[in-house]
Design an enzyme around this catalytic site. Structure first.
Site, PDB file in Angstrom:
ATOM      1  N   ARG A 108       0.822  -1.218   0.000  1.00  0.00           N
ATOM      2  CA  ARG A 108       0.000   0.000   0.000  1.00  0.00           C
ATOM      3  C   ARG A 108       0.852   1.262   0.000  1.00  0.00           C
ATOM      4  NH1 ARG A 108      -2.577   0.383   6.118  1.00  0.00           N
ATOM      5  NH2 ARG A 108      -0.754  -0.366   7.258  1.00  0.00           N
ATOM      6  N   ASP A 267      10.646  -7.435   7.608  1.00  0.00           N
ATOM      7  CA  ASP A 267      10.269  -6.487   6.551  1.00  0.00           C
ATOM      8  C   ASP A 267       9.940  -5.115   7.114  1.00  0.00           C
ATOM      9  OD1 ASP A 267       7.954  -8.259   7.406  1.00  0.00           O
ATOM     10  OD2 ASP A 267       6.846  -6.630   6.466  1.00  0.00           O
TER      11      ASP A 267
END
Length: 498
Positions: A108, A267
């Site tokens: 996103r 991440d």
């Protein structure tokens, strides 16, 4: 191109207007090539509006004083392209809650480009990408306000962090636990490259791309690793060592401030040692070392007192990913050893500063640890204790500190040891005020501003931002922002969707 990528490309293919924001841009991440990203445009949002903005961040980016125009509103919502940029989403993988999650990526977030001043600019919440998996690519107003405020608050506290320029909102509905409205955060950093970028190519056995990425990062951010003679002059081992040291410094700062990240997946770990991805974060209220701020973290993997060890674990994952380049396990382990070597003295130095001490002496760690045990026993409010203690060090009365303890006699006993230690130090006692903020972004403060904004009044966001941009200075009339949290604050639940 996958079918998903083709579908998203069709969704964003409509011609968007181009605006010039007065910034110069240069190619950076784009030079790595298509194996590392997908080119795409943000997906527009209807009826955008300003929610919050940071003028210090705007100055850091090099924007003009009158930058908040209709054109900028469109650009930072994803409704207009910015002249000189080439938008893209990057691919990475990672370990989430200690489990290999495979391919992830910017689901996103869309990278606009890098300014001539060296800052990469991203729109978070700008629509679906090929890496969104089952997600909608959107962010909601609630989480966007939290990330915006905390990014700027952490910068003002001196913590290495990504920055946030602004939040824009839209009435477009977005489904989370309930139906909410969409928003976009414009954030920036010298790089958004994560441990997971390296894990992605290592896991696939793509050593050429792994080396290309490592060389890209070393050349731009760690050039000293090429000439460092330690670890046999191995540039990639020295790179791992340097990342380990930066990460240790960052986490030591978190622990001293009582900051919980909440979701330290690989991440979500910056290769530059920056605090990145503000989701279920929290500044401690009462000091509980085992506090879990993420409602999704049922096992307590990312509890406050686990953060230093989790960072070390994540570095081992990075080290494993870099092994095809390092080539020597002993050198890799030596590089990773820099983390504990750095973390312990870095944390001790920050605790010494909080105590208003300067000269390192044997026994300092034990002195600080004794105090932490006292605070944990009574779950004393972390920020209030340290600020009151700093005021006492600067000459104020001791009574406001002692009254924080039900059993003040235990604190008095510790204080005798502290007084003896302080008498041997050459510090100016008022220095403690510069290490213990008066204001931090507690959950209830953020929630109050969010609820006000959800009603259409965004002034609370700007008021809170102004307070957090000078956290070490007492601000007349703002005592309520530094007071104990209300009872309802303990009922707030922040999860990975926050």
């Amino acid at each position: 191109m996958s079918e998903t990528a083709r579908e998203i490309a069709r969704e964003t293919a409509q011609e968007a207007p181009t605006v010039d924001l007065g910034l110069s841009w240069k190619a950076a991440f784009q030079t790595l090539g298509p194996a590392f990203f997908t080119l795409l445009r943000p997906t527009p949002l209807p009826e955008p509006y300003w929610v919050g903005h940071s003028e210090p961040a705007a100055r850091a980016l090099g924007l003009p004083p009158d930058w908040r125009t209709d054109a900028a509103l469109a650009a930072f919502t994803g409704n207009a392209a910015i002249a000189g940029t080439q938008a893209l989403a990057t691919v990475y993988s990672g370990h989430q809650f200690g489990v290999w999650a495979g391919q992830l990526g910017d689901g996103r977030a869309i990278l606009l480009g890098q300014t001539a001043g060296g800052q990469e600019v991203q729109l978070k919440g700008a629509g679906r990408t090929p890496y969104s998996r089952m997600g909608d690519g959107r962010a909601v107003l609630r989480s966007s306000i939290r990330e915006f405020l905390c990014s700027e608050a952490m910068h003002a506290l001196g913590v290495p962090t990504t920055r946030a320029l602004c939040v824009t909102g839209s009435p477009q509905p977005v489904r989370r636990e309930s139906l909410e409205s969409a928003a976009v955060v414009t954030r920036f950093a010298p790089s958004f490259i994560r441990f997971g970028h390296f894990e992605h190519f290592a896991a696939a056995g793509r050593d050429d791309e792994l080396r290309q990425l490592a060389d890209f990062v070393i050349e731009r951010f760690y050039p000293e690793c090429r000439s460092d003679t330690r670890l046999g002059g191995n540039a990639y081992a020295n790179f791992l060592r340097a990342v380990s040291e930066r990460t240790a410094d960052m986490v030591a700062h978190w622990q001293a401030l009582g900051f919980c990240h909440g979701v330290m997946n690989t991440d979500n770990m910056s290769i530059l040692g920056l605090t990145i991805d503000y989701g279920p974060f929290q500044f401690l209220d009462g000091f509980n070392p085992a506090h879990i701020c993420n409602h999704s973290d049922s096992s307590g993997r990312y509890a406050f007192n686990q953060q230093p060890n989790v960072a070390y674990w994540n570095l081992f994952c990075l080290g494993q990913a870099l092994m095809p380049l390092i080539g020597d396990e002993a050198q890799a382990r030596a590089a990773l050893g820099a983390y504990p070597e750095r973390f312990a003295p870095a944390f001790e130095a920050r605790m010494r500063a909080k105590l208003g001490l300067v000269d390192a002496q044997p026994g300092d760690a034990a002195l600080a640890d004794g105090l932490l045990r006292l605070l944990a026993t009574e779950q004393t409010d972390w920020s209030i204790f340290w600020r009151r203690f700093a005021h006492w060090r600067a000459g104020a009365a001791l009574a406001p500190v002692r009254e924080l303890f039900i059993d003040a006699t235990a604190f008095d006993a510790w204080l005798l040891s502290f007084d003896a230690r302080a008498a041997q130090d050459g510090a100016a006692p008022e220095a403690a005020l510069a290490a213990n903020p008066a204001y931090v972004l507690r959950n209830h403060l953020a929630q109050t501003a969010i609820e006000q904004s959800q009603r259409g009044d965004h002034s609370g966001v700007q008021t809170l931002l102004a307070l957090l941009q000078t956290p070490y200075q007492e601000q007349p009339g703002r005592q309520a922002f530094a007071d104990f949290p209300p009872d309802w604050a303990s009922t707030l639940e922040i999860s990975c969707s926050s």
